[in-house]
Design an enzyme around this catalytic site. Sequence first.
Site, PDB file in Angstrom:
ATOM      1  N   LYS A 195      30.436  49.402  51.802  1.00 23.84           N
ATOM      2  CA  LYS A 195      31.743  48.776  52.030  1.00 23.84           C
ATOM      3  C   LYS A 195      32.633  49.769  52.766  1.00 23.84           C
ATOM      4  CE  LYS A 195      35.715  46.719  49.762  1.00 23.84           C
ATOM      5  NZ  LYS A 195      36.291  46.196  48.516  1.00 23.84           N
ATOM      6  N   ARG A 205      44.301  40.973  51.580  1.00 17.50           N
ATOM      7  CA  ARG A 205      45.239  41.664  50.683  1.00 17.50           C
ATOM      8  C   ARG A 205      46.482  40.825  50.446  1.00 17.50           C
ATOM      9  NH1 ARG A 205      43.906  47.842  52.694  1.00 17.50           N
ATOM     10  NH2 ARG A 205      41.709  47.716  52.064  1.00 17.50           N
ATOM     11  N   GLU A 233      24.235  55.126  50.648  1.00 15.01           N
ATOM     12  CA  GLU A 233      24.961  54.337  49.641  1.00 15.01           C
ATOM     13  C   GLU A 233      24.059  53.241  49.062  1.00 15.01           C
ATOM     14  OE1 GLU A 233      27.648  54.415  48.065  1.00 15.01           O
ATOM     15  OE2 GLU A 233      29.149  55.566  49.160  1.00 15.01           O
ATOM     16  N   LYS A 248      29.725  45.171  54.211  1.00 12.50           N
ATOM     17  CA  LYS A 248      31.046  44.576  54.358  1.00 12.50           C
ATOM     18  C   LYS A 248      31.960  45.512  55.134  1.00 12.50           C
ATOM     19  CE  LYS A 248      34.947  43.239  51.630  1.00 12.50           C
ATOM     20  NZ  LYS A 248      35.619  43.408  50.400  1.00 12.50           N
ATOM     21  N   SER A 274      38.023  38.480  55.576  1.00  7.23           N
ATOM     22  CA  SER A 274      39.232  37.711  55.910  1.00  7.23           C
ATOM     23  C   SER A 274      39.676  37.895  57.360  1.00  7.23           C
ATOM     24  CB  SER A 274      40.357  38.101  54.954  1.00  7.23           C
ATOM     25  OG  SER A 274      40.583  39.495  54.979  1.00  7.23           O
ATOM     26  N   TYR A 313      34.587  32.494  54.180  1.00  7.59           N
ATOM     27  CA  TYR A 313      35.652  31.509  53.945  1.00  7.59           C
ATOM     28  C   TYR A 313      35.394  30.240  54.755  1.00  7.59           C
ATOM     29  CZ  TYR A 313      37.627  35.774  52.117  1.00  7.59           C
ATOM     30  OH  TYR A 313      37.798  36.939  51.409  1.00  7.59           O
TER      31      TYR A 313
HETATM   32  C1  PBG Z   1      38.564  44.299  46.482  1.00  2.00           C
HETATM   33  C2  PBG Z   1      38.078  43.546  47.653  1.00  2.00           C
HETATM   34  C3  PBG Z   1      38.574  43.511  48.963  1.00  2.00           C
HETATM   35  C4  PBG Z   1      37.840  42.532  49.633  1.00  2.00           C
HETATM   36  C5  PBG Z   1      36.909  42.041  48.735  1.00  2.00           C
HETATM   37  N1  PBG Z   1      37.057  42.695  47.532  1.00  2.00           N
HETATM   38  C6  PBG Z   1      39.709  44.172  49.608  1.00  2.00           C
HETATM   39  C7  PBG Z   1      39.805  45.617  49.729  1.00  2.00           C
HETATM   40  O1  PBG Z   1      38.881  46.387  49.475  1.00  2.00           O
HETATM   41  O2  PBG Z   1      40.908  46.013  50.067  1.00  2.00           O
HETATM   42  C8  PBG Z   1      38.043  42.097  51.044  1.00  2.00           C
HETATM   43  C9  PBG Z   1      37.632  40.717  51.373  1.00  2.00           C
HETATM   44  C10 PBG Z   1      38.126  40.191  52.655  1.00  2.00           C
HETATM   45  O3  PBG Z   1      38.817  40.849  53.439  1.00  2.00           O
HETATM   46  O4  PBG Z   1      37.799  39.024  52.908  1.00  2.00           O
HETATM   47  N2  PBG Z   1      38.258  45.628  46.443  1.00  2.00           N
END
Ligand code: PBG
Length: 324
Positions: A195, A205, A233, A248, A274, A313
């Site tokens: 991630k 967020r 990782e 991700k 997102s 989404y």
């Molecule tokens: C929580 C989390 C995040 C996302 C999924 N789980 C945000 C972040 O790490 O700030 C992002 C998902 C998205 O942008 O669609 N840690």
Amino acid sequence: MAFPIHRPRRLRLNKTIRNMVRETLLTPNDFIYPLFVTFGKGVKKKISSMPGCFQMSVDEIVKEAQSAYKLGIPAIILFGIPEHKDEKGTEAYNPKGVVQKAIKAIKDKVPDLVVITDVCMCEYMSHGHCGIVKKGQILNDPTLELLAKEALSHARAGADIVAPSDMMDGRIMAIRDLLDANGFKDMPIISYAAKYSSAFYGPFREAAESTPSFGDRKSYQMDPANRREALKEVALDIEEGADIVMVKPALSYMDIISDVKDTFDVPVAAYNVSGEYSMVKAAAKMGWIDEKKVMMEILTSLKRAGADMILTYHAMEAAKELEK
Ligand code: PBG
């Protein structure tokens, strides 16, 4: 011998031939649909930065889950927006928290839909970071206990799979240990293994109300410039017991998806995040792209790159498109 013996265009001659040689077939079964659950009743609040997405109360989430299942989507992933946040993220492991309630309600009405839960502290902490904060530092080891407690409380509420997204070191092992010690040895873990610290999370967020109140997530999420580190990782998380690993974001990280797929023998998930979603929506609104075609092309590309499952989404819209 190349041209004129070889003419790749022969296999593009008409639609039927093209379909016969198509290498990647997208189906609704490839999707995991993210949903934001909030407190209250009858709430379905638009998320302005993510057109088509909502914060929903438990009753509304159940309806959405039913529709998803009817479209052939096998799984959803839940994110919680609690009524109050504190420095210990108490609501994350409250047996009566929003996510816990949503899990029960969904499993009650749509028992065959797989309910995955995002395990992280950022939505529940007053400061918006993914772990315990002391003197401006995000502490790794003390956070593990909270994450494991959160995962266990999701398991007890009836979740099918837990998906830790915090990027603390050692959390897969901590979660596995606590789940096993409490009779959940058969519960799979999807690890957000690679991630990245990405600007593509911006709209999320707002959706999850989880923007850090100070600093950024660079001390725990990965540097977007790193490729080999992703394999490290992933290897560590598999060693610790991850059943499925995730990359991700997805779109700018297809090389990582492909590397992970080639290197390991566990299923690979990709999170079409997102910002990737909102860019498509925004460009479509401006009339600059054909939204549905771009959406299908992105999702197909992620599968082609090696994703066995795609968190998106677009899941409902794409599933509808595939029905046609
Ligand atoms: C929580 C989390 C995040 C996302 C999924 N789980 C945000 C972040 O790490 O700030 C992002 C998902 C998205 O942008 O669609 N840690």
